[in-house]
Design a protein around this motif. Structure first.
Motif, PDB file in Angstrom:
ATOM      1  N   THR A   1       0.778  -1.234   0.014  1.00 35.09           N
ATOM      2  CA  THR A   1       0.133   0.009  -0.005  1.00 35.09           C
ATOM      3  C   THR A   1       0.935   1.212  -0.112  1.00 35.09           C
ATOM      4  O   THR A   1       0.569   2.245  -0.549  1.00 35.09           O
ATOM      5  CB  THR A   1      -0.952  -0.030   1.399  1.00 35.09           C
ATOM      6  OG1 THR A   1      -1.913  -0.769   1.069  1.00 35.09           O
ATOM      7  CG2 THR A   1      -1.526   1.399   1.612  1.00 35.09           C
ATOM      8  N   MET A   2       1.865   1.271   0.905  1.00 35.57           N
ATOM      9  CA  MET A   2       2.629   2.650   1.032  1.00 35.57           C
ATOM     10  C   MET A   2       3.291   2.879  -0.366  1.00 35.57           C
ATOM     11  O   MET A   2       3.551   3.833  -0.810  1.00 35.57           O
ATOM     12  CB  MET A   2       3.526   2.438   2.101  1.00 35.57           C
ATOM     13  CG  MET A   2       2.974   2.583   3.424  1.00 35.57           C
ATOM     14  SD  MET A   2       4.020   2.778   4.814  1.00 35.57           S
ATOM     15  CE  MET A   2       4.829   1.168   4.922  1.00 35.57           C
ATOM     16  N   THR A   3       3.515   1.857  -0.866  1.00 35.82           N
ATOM     17  CA  THR A   3       4.425   1.867  -2.349  1.00 35.82           C
ATOM     18  C   THR A   3       3.621   2.396  -3.256  1.00 35.82           C
ATOM     19  O   THR A   3       3.659   3.235  -4.170  1.00 35.82           O
ATOM     20  CB  THR A   3       5.123   0.414  -2.786  1.00 35.82           C
ATOM     21  OG1 THR A   3       5.858  -0.125  -1.719  1.00 35.82           O
ATOM     22  CG2 THR A   3       5.903   0.684  -4.023  1.00 35.82           C
TER      23      THR A   3
ATOM     24  N   MET B   1       6.557   5.020   5.296  1.00 35.11           N
ATOM     25  CA  MET B   1       6.086   6.085   5.371  1.00 35.11           C
ATOM     26  C   MET B   1       6.528   6.673   6.891  1.00 35.11           C
ATOM     27  O   MET B   1       6.538   5.807   7.891  1.00 35.11           O
ATOM     28  CB  MET B   1       4.734   6.173   5.397  1.00 35.11           C
ATOM     29  CG  MET B   1       3.967   7.473   5.492  1.00 35.11           C
ATOM     30  SD  MET B   1       2.167   7.399   4.720  1.00 35.11           S
ATOM     31  CE  MET B   1       1.334   6.438   5.895  1.00 35.11           C
ATOM     32  N   ALA B   2       7.111   7.559   7.133  1.00 38.49           N
ATOM     33  CA  ALA B   2       7.629   8.039   8.534  1.00 38.49           C
ATOM     34  C   ALA B   2       7.171   9.278   9.010  1.00 38.49           C
ATOM     35  O   ALA B   2       7.510  10.298   8.716  1.00 38.49           O
ATOM     36  CB  ALA B   2       9.200   7.937   8.777  1.00 38.49           C
ATOM     37  N   MET B   3       5.889   9.413   9.609  1.00 40.21           N
ATOM     38  CA  MET B   3       5.212  10.584  10.345  1.00 40.21           C
ATOM     39  C   MET B   3       5.037  10.619  11.481  1.00 40.21           C
ATOM     40  O   MET B   3       5.614  11.490  12.251  1.00 40.21           O
ATOM     41  CB  MET B   3       3.774  10.713   9.505  1.00 40.21           C
ATOM     42  CG  MET B   3       3.689  10.617   8.054  1.00 40.21           C
ATOM     43  SD  MET B   3       2.082  11.020   7.551  1.00 40.21           S
ATOM     44  CE  MET B   3       1.097  10.052   7.759  1.00 40.21           C
TER      45      MET B   3
ATOM     46  N   TRP C   1      -4.411   3.123  12.354  1.00 43.05           N
ATOM     47  CA  TRP C   1      -3.426   3.680  11.565  1.00 43.05           C
ATOM     48  C   TRP C   1      -4.314   4.616  10.670  1.00 43.05           C
ATOM     49  O   TRP C   1      -5.192   4.317  10.247  1.00 43.05           O
ATOM     50  CB  TRP C   1      -2.459   3.001  11.197  1.00 43.05           C
ATOM     51  CG  TRP C   1      -2.524   1.798  10.114  1.00 43.05           C
ATOM     52  CD1 TRP C   1      -3.759   1.609   9.428  1.00 43.05           C
ATOM     53  CD2 TRP C   1      -1.766   0.619   9.867  1.00 43.05           C
ATOM     54  NE1 TRP C   1      -3.869   0.473   8.757  1.00 43.05           N
ATOM     55  CE2 TRP C   1      -2.580  -0.156   9.022  1.00 43.05           C
ATOM     56  CE3 TRP C   1      -0.558   0.162  10.172  1.00 43.05           C
ATOM     57  CZ2 TRP C   1      -1.888  -1.484   8.441  1.00 43.05           C
ATOM     58  CZ3 TRP C   1       0.139  -1.016   9.924  1.00 43.05           C
ATOM     59  CH2 TRP C   1      -0.808  -1.792   8.820  1.00 43.05           C
ATOM     60  N   GLU C   2      -3.513   5.355   9.811  1.00 41.75           N
ATOM     61  CA  GLU C   2      -3.988   6.087   8.707  1.00 41.75           C
ATOM     62  C   GLU C   2      -5.151   6.977   9.070  1.00 41.75           C
ATOM     63  O   GLU C   2      -6.109   6.902   8.565  1.00 41.75           O
ATOM     64  CB  GLU C   2      -4.393   5.574   7.640  1.00 41.75           C
ATOM     65  CG  GLU C   2      -3.497   4.445   7.015  1.00 41.75           C
ATOM     66  CD  GLU C   2      -1.933   5.127   6.654  1.00 41.75           C
ATOM     67  OE1 GLU C   2      -1.892   6.068   6.764  1.00 41.75           O
ATOM     68  OE2 GLU C   2      -0.928   4.267   7.167  1.00 41.75           O
ATOM     69  N   GLY C   3      -5.146   7.363  10.477  1.00 40.41           N
ATOM     70  CA  GLY C   3      -6.080   8.346  10.792  1.00 40.41           C
ATOM     71  C   GLY C   3      -7.281   7.290  11.657  1.00 40.41           C
ATOM     72  O   GLY C   3      -7.981   6.613  11.038  1.00 40.41           O
TER      73      GLY C   3
END
Ligand SMILES: Cc1cc2nc3c(=O)[nH]c(=O)nc-3n(C[C@H](O)[C@H](O)[C@H](O)COP(=O)(O)OP(=O)(O)OC[C@H]3O[C@@H](n4cnc5c(N)ncnc54)[C@H](O)[C@@H]3O)c2cc1C
Length: 565
Positions: A154-156, A199-201, A445-447
């Motif tokens: 997904t991140m890719t 992804m690094a947030m 995750w992702e909100g």
């Protein structure tokens, strides 16, 4: 002759000895595992949805993939990748820092399959009508086999819209990001043909509120790839740390900014991103998630300084959509397991699937899974037509609504499906515990839930056309179902006044979600299923457990449609 017959009968009654010792009993009334079936051909809702939403052209390919993914040996990969979780080495045996994550071969096999099927890139490399729908269908089947490896996929996938904002970076990175080549080696990107992106947030002091990020970005001037910076700070959650590069949020002189940080520097030196440890997670076990230190790591700016959230939001939007697919996939696998078990297991004189109380539970679980998939595929079609302003507006509201609702329904769904199977459903050699532990992750995750709901209401206040698109969509079913008409009318009235919306956010989003799901069911599902969904979700008063569908519905038909074989 009579003399001879006697010993033979006696022999038959005596417990047989086999290589494991004495057999005490015959094993009967125990189901056979759900393996060697076709995840596409055996899923009526999926087949219908793919054709309806514009990807009928992909059916043959999806059927081939469905057979591969439903094969016993592929399903076994999912179990193995979780039984043998990733391991992490900070240094090699000679003391050199390597930050190496080791995975079981099953994980690599799953990754290779997903990448070769284009789950990370197909709508970008072949953007024909139906491309997002076809990808969603593939991802939905892949996610039923195993969820953890879907995270880096997904991140890719989601990195592309973000990287396209920087033409230099896009030119250098996207061809290898899009390639259908899985190369897990821990070597510089230049030596590889296929790349993955993380992804690094999230930081310790702020995950949802990324404005609280303290990681700093120091400009060091332009290089061949773009505007270069060095990042100093920490990131508390970095999944898939073996990715070849990461999209990162950090504080530049002009404010929170998005960056692309490679794992290796272009000169072949290791970029100083140090992984401290892997997280010990309740679910999503096959996927490595790490805590990291950024010690002057080279990174290139993506988008303007100070526009980090606006830049990465496209990536986040895509990952949220994949959470919808992923949780729909979990529900599909859970209900498929439950139905398949109950059609083989008898209790109190009848197959469980024919026991009225169980049939009601199974039908209810099937409806939830079908509605989740139908909404997901409808939004995939909207992604395929984003040039149309109404479809774009629908995605902007529908994705957070769908992410919120579908991900939140998955844990209770997995638990109930497990209970349908009884004691063996709670055993670790069943897929059910894995589905159950995986189920809450997509919601967090992702909100997380509240964050999604607040995003929905903020989107409505800032861009009222998103609400218009929402109502245009749900009203496409007007006149088809009285419960839905009444639901939409009441919701419309309440949405006119958004005062105090933070406190009302959950209630409003629940109702927005139910309206959207019900309308998609009414316009797309068999009438009996749509009717059952509307009566149970819109007319029923108060909360209830699974299996409380009202009288007079075709429960057997609903279960039959959802049966995987
Ligand atoms: C398995 C796993 C892997 C992950 N991988 C990554 C990764 O690869 N990269 C990455 O960057 N992050 C990753 N994360 C982190 C994840 O994105 C965060 O955990 C998530 O964004 C929530 O942030 P937080 O944990 O700091 O919780 P918080 O932000 O503190 O939120 C806690 C709770 O408060 C709620 N909340 C927040 N704000 C409000 C508000 N204004 N009003 C009401 N309620 C509110 C949230 O909905 C949530 O329920 C991962 C997480 C998990 C579980």
């Amino acid at each position: 002759m009579a003399k001879l017959a006697q010993p033979i009968e006696a022999e038959a009654q005596r417990p047989r000895l086999d290589s494991h010792g004495a057999a005490t009993h015959e094993v009967f009334n125990q189901p056979f595992e759900l393996v060697d079936y076709n995840l596409f051909a055996g899923d009526a809702a999926l087949k219908d949805g793919v054709a309806r939403e514009g990807a009928g052209w992909a059916s043959a390919e999806l059927e081939t993939l469905g057979a591969k993914l439903g094969a016993a040996e592929t399903l076994e990969l999912g179990a193995l990748a979780n039984r043998f979780p990733p391991e992490f080495d900070t240094h090699d045996r000679y003391g050199r820092r390597v930050d190496l994550v080791r995975f079981h071969p099953a994980y690599h096999a799953l990754m290779r399959g997903a990448i070769e099927a284009g789950l990370h890139s197909s709508p970008w490399t072949d953007p024909r009508p139906g491309a997002h729908v076809a990808r969603a269908a593939r991802y939905y089947m892949q996610g039923q086999v195993e969820a953890g490896h879907c995270c880096p996929v997904t991140m890719t996938f989601a990195a592309t819209p973000c990287l396209e904002r920087e033409p230099d970076l896009a030119r250098q990175w996207l061809p290898k990001i899009h390639a259908r080549v899985y190369d897990p080696r821990n070597v510089p990107a230049a030596s590889k043909e296929g790349l993955t992106i993380g992804m690094a947030m999230t930081e310790k002091q702020g995950g949802s509120d990324v404005r609280a990020n303290t990681t700093r970005a120091f400009p060091i001037g332009r290089d061949a790839s773009g505007e270069a910076y060095e990042l100093v700070g920490h990131k508390f959650f970095v999944s898939a740390p073996m990715c070849d590069a990461f999209l990162v949020l950090a504080q530049a002189p002009g404010g929170l900014t998005c960056f692309l940080a490679p794992r290796w520097r272009p000169d072949g030196a290791k970029n100083p991103i140090e992984f401290l440890r892997l997280k010990r997670k309740m679910g999503n076990v096959s996927n490595a998630s790490s805590e990291t230190e950024w010690r002057g790591a080279l990174a290139w700016r993506v988008g303007p300084e100070g526009r980090g959230v606006a830049t990465i939001i496209e990536m986040v939007a895509a990952t949220r959509f994949d959470c919808m697919i992923g949780s729909s996939a979990l529900m599909r696998m859970a209900v498929a397991q439950a139905i398949d078990h109950c059609r083989q297991r008898r209790a109190f004189g009848a197959l469980l699937i024919d026991q009225p109380a169980m049939r009601n539970v199974l039908a209810d679980l099937a409806l939830e899974a079908e509605a989740s998939l139908a909404l997901t595929l409808r939004l995939a079609r909207a992604l395929d037509h984003r040039a149309d302003a109404d479809e774009d507006a629908l995605v902007r509201l529908g994705a957070p609504i769908g992410k919120y609702w579908i991900c939140k329904r998955a844990p209770a769904h997995a638990y109930e499906a497990m209970e349908c199977i009884g004691g063996s459903g709670a055993m670790e050699d069943s897929p059910m515990p894995r589905l159950y532990r995986e189920a809450p992750i997509n919601a967090i995750w992702e909100g997380s839930g509240n964050v999604q709901c607040l995003d929905v209401l903020r989107a409505i206040s800032r861009a009222p056309q998103t609400l218009d698109a929402y109502f245009a969509e749900v009203e496409s079913a007007r006149g088809e179902n009285r419960a839905l008409d009444a639901h939409v009318a009441a919701l419309k009235a309440d949405m006119r006044d958004l005062a105090d919306f933070e406190s009302r956010a959950r209630d409003l989003c629940d109702r927005l979600a139910l309206g959207l799901l019900a309308s998609v069911m009414v316009t797309s599902a068999p009438p009996a299923n749509a009717d059952a969904f509307c009566r149970s979700r819109l007319e029923a008063v108060g909360q209830h457990n699974w299996g409380a569908l009202p009288r007079g519905l075709d429960l057997a038909g609903i279960v039959k449609r959802a049966a995987p074989r």
